[in-house]
Design a protein around this motif. Structure first.
Motif, mmCIF file in Angstrom:
data_model
loop_
_atom_site.group_PDB
_atom_site.id
_atom_site.type_symbol
_atom_site.label_atom_id
_atom_site.label_comp_id
_atom_site.label_asym_id
_atom_site.label_seq_id
_atom_site.Cartn_x
_atom_site.Cartn_y
_atom_site.Cartn_z
ATOM 1 N N LEU A 24 0.833 -1.208 0.000
ATOM 2 C CA LEU A 24 0.000 0.000 0.000
ATOM 3 C C LEU A 24 0.864 1.253 0.000
ATOM 4 O O LEU A 24 0.589 2.220 -0.718
ATOM 5 C CB LEU A 24 -0.918 0.000 1.228
ATOM 6 N N SER A 25 1.925 1.227 0.805
ATOM 7 C CA SER A 25 2.830 2.374 0.876
ATOM 8 C C SER A 25 3.485 2.639 -0.477
ATOM 9 O O SER A 25 3.715 3.792 -0.853
ATOM 10 C CB SER A 25 3.901 2.116 1.940
ATOM 11 N N GLY A 26 3.756 1.579 -1.222
ATOM 12 C CA GLY A 26 4.374 1.728 -2.529
ATOM 13 C C GLY A 26 3.483 2.376 -3.565
ATOM 14 O O GLY A 26 3.972 2.892 -4.573
ATOM 15 N N THR A 27 2.171 2.366 -3.337
ATOM 16 C CA THR A 27 1.235 3.012 -4.273
ATOM 17 C C THR A 27 0.945 4.464 -3.886
ATOM 18 O O THR A 27 0.217 5.151 -4.594
ATOM 19 C CB THR A 27 -0.099 2.242 -4.327
ATOM 20 N N LEU A 28 1.517 4.929 -2.789
ATOM 21 C CA LEU A 28 1.230 6.264 -2.278
ATOM 22 C C LEU A 28 1.570 7.342 -3.305
ATOM 23 O O LEU A 28 0.807 8.298 -3.502
ATOM 24 C CB LEU A 28 2.014 6.490 -0.982
#
Length: 327
Positions: A24-28
């Motif tokens: 999820l953090s990588g899609t921020l």
């Protein structure tokens, strides 16, 4: 002998939670760019929607009862919040000058600033090994930055240099926030994060151009997603995982974040790193793991078995757990 009493099933669940949180953090970055809002507006609405979602979660779970906050702990949480909020703003600003890939990798030099701040503020010992890892990370940073001679002489892209500067500044601010927040003990991390989000609303209001939001339209969904998904859901997953995992697994799984960020940057925007930049990434990864896990360049001697006649009934056994930074 290992002292880790975590059940295999519990550790597996923690690994799944942390992996999902890092994905999820990588899609921020995609959410930030697709929102079309300015960096300070993005952070303001992340704090606003994140406060609503995380506050509701804490209320339902009963975290406000016996919160263990004292005036000092509340003040430290708020002070850490000042740096974490502006860290987001600088990171999001860096996306515009560089790319999600480069900004994210540069941003992951945070552990080294935590180490340097620890030495500066708390007189933590800087060993030759730590300096070695710092040197390796610095070489990796130079390669990833991809700065050319024309950039330094002023005939190149000045916005790229500015983007790199913002990413580095974001990493330093994150490190300062980490050092401060570590001193808030005995309080649920959800509540510390909530204090910082509430502070961010009031702190960023003067820097926010609310008039820009009238033309956002469907792009509001990206901003809401940043608050609900990348703040509330991601934090809940991370804090749950941290209780189930040993430091080595946390340190390794943290690199799912930059890997996914680079994949998203390539898939959505067609950005890719050059071969030279790609050579710097494993250097930063290895150096970060070396610092977090206490790796040494020297071969550790094998322990010598105690003589059979030695009385070991009064021998104290000290278990050293390597320190590691967590996101």
């Amino acid at each position: 002998m290992s002292t880790d009493t975590r059940a295999p099933g519990t550790e597996k669940k923690g690994a799944t939670e942390l992996t999902l949180a890092m994905v999820l953090s990588g899609t921020l970055g995609v959410f930030v760019i697709e929102s079309g809002a300015s960096p300070f507006n993005v952070v303001f609405f992340r704090c606003l929607f994140g406060t609503a979602a995380l506050g509701l979660y804490c209320l339902v779970r009963g975290f406000f009862k016996n919160h263990n906050f004292t005036p000092k702990k509340l003040g430290l949480a708020a002070l850490g919040g000042v740096f974490i909020v502006f860290n987001w703003a600088f990171l999001f600003e860096s996306y515009e000058g560089t790319s999600i890939s480069v900004a994210t990798v540069v941003y992951h030099t945070q552990p080294f600033y935590v180490m340097l701040l620890g030495a500066l503020l708390f007189r933590d010992k800087l060993t030759a090994t730590k300096f070695g890892w710092l040197g390796i990370a610095f070489v990796g940073l130079i390669l990833v930055a991809g700065v050319s001679a024309s950039d330094l002489t002023g005939s190149g892209d000045s916005s790229y240099l500015a983007g790199l500067g913002y990413a580095l500044l974001a990493a330093v601010f994150y490190a300062v926030s980490t050092v401060i927040t570590k001193r808030v003990t005995g309080v649920r991390p959800h509540l510390v994060a909530l204090v910082q989000l509430v502070l961010g609303i009031f702190l960023l209001l003067p820097f926010t151009s609310l008039s820009e939001t009238k033309d956002l339209g469907a792009d509001w969904g990206w901003l809401v997603g940043l608050g609900l998904i990348h703040t509330c859901v991601m934090y809940v997953l991370m804090y749950s995982a941290y209780q189930k995992l040993p430091t080595p697994k946390i340190a390794v799984l943290a690199f799912v974040y930059p890997a996914v960020a680079m994949l998203m940057d390539w898939a959505v925007y067609g950005h890719s790193v050059s071969l030279l930049q790609a050579l710097g990434i494993p250097l930063i990864v290895a150096a970060s793991l070396g610092i977090n896990l206490g790796w040494s360049f020297k071969r550790q001697p094998k322990p010598v078995a105690a003589p059979a006649t030695q009385d070991t009934t009064t021998t104290d056994t000290q278990v050293t757990i390597p320190s590691g930074g967590t996101r």
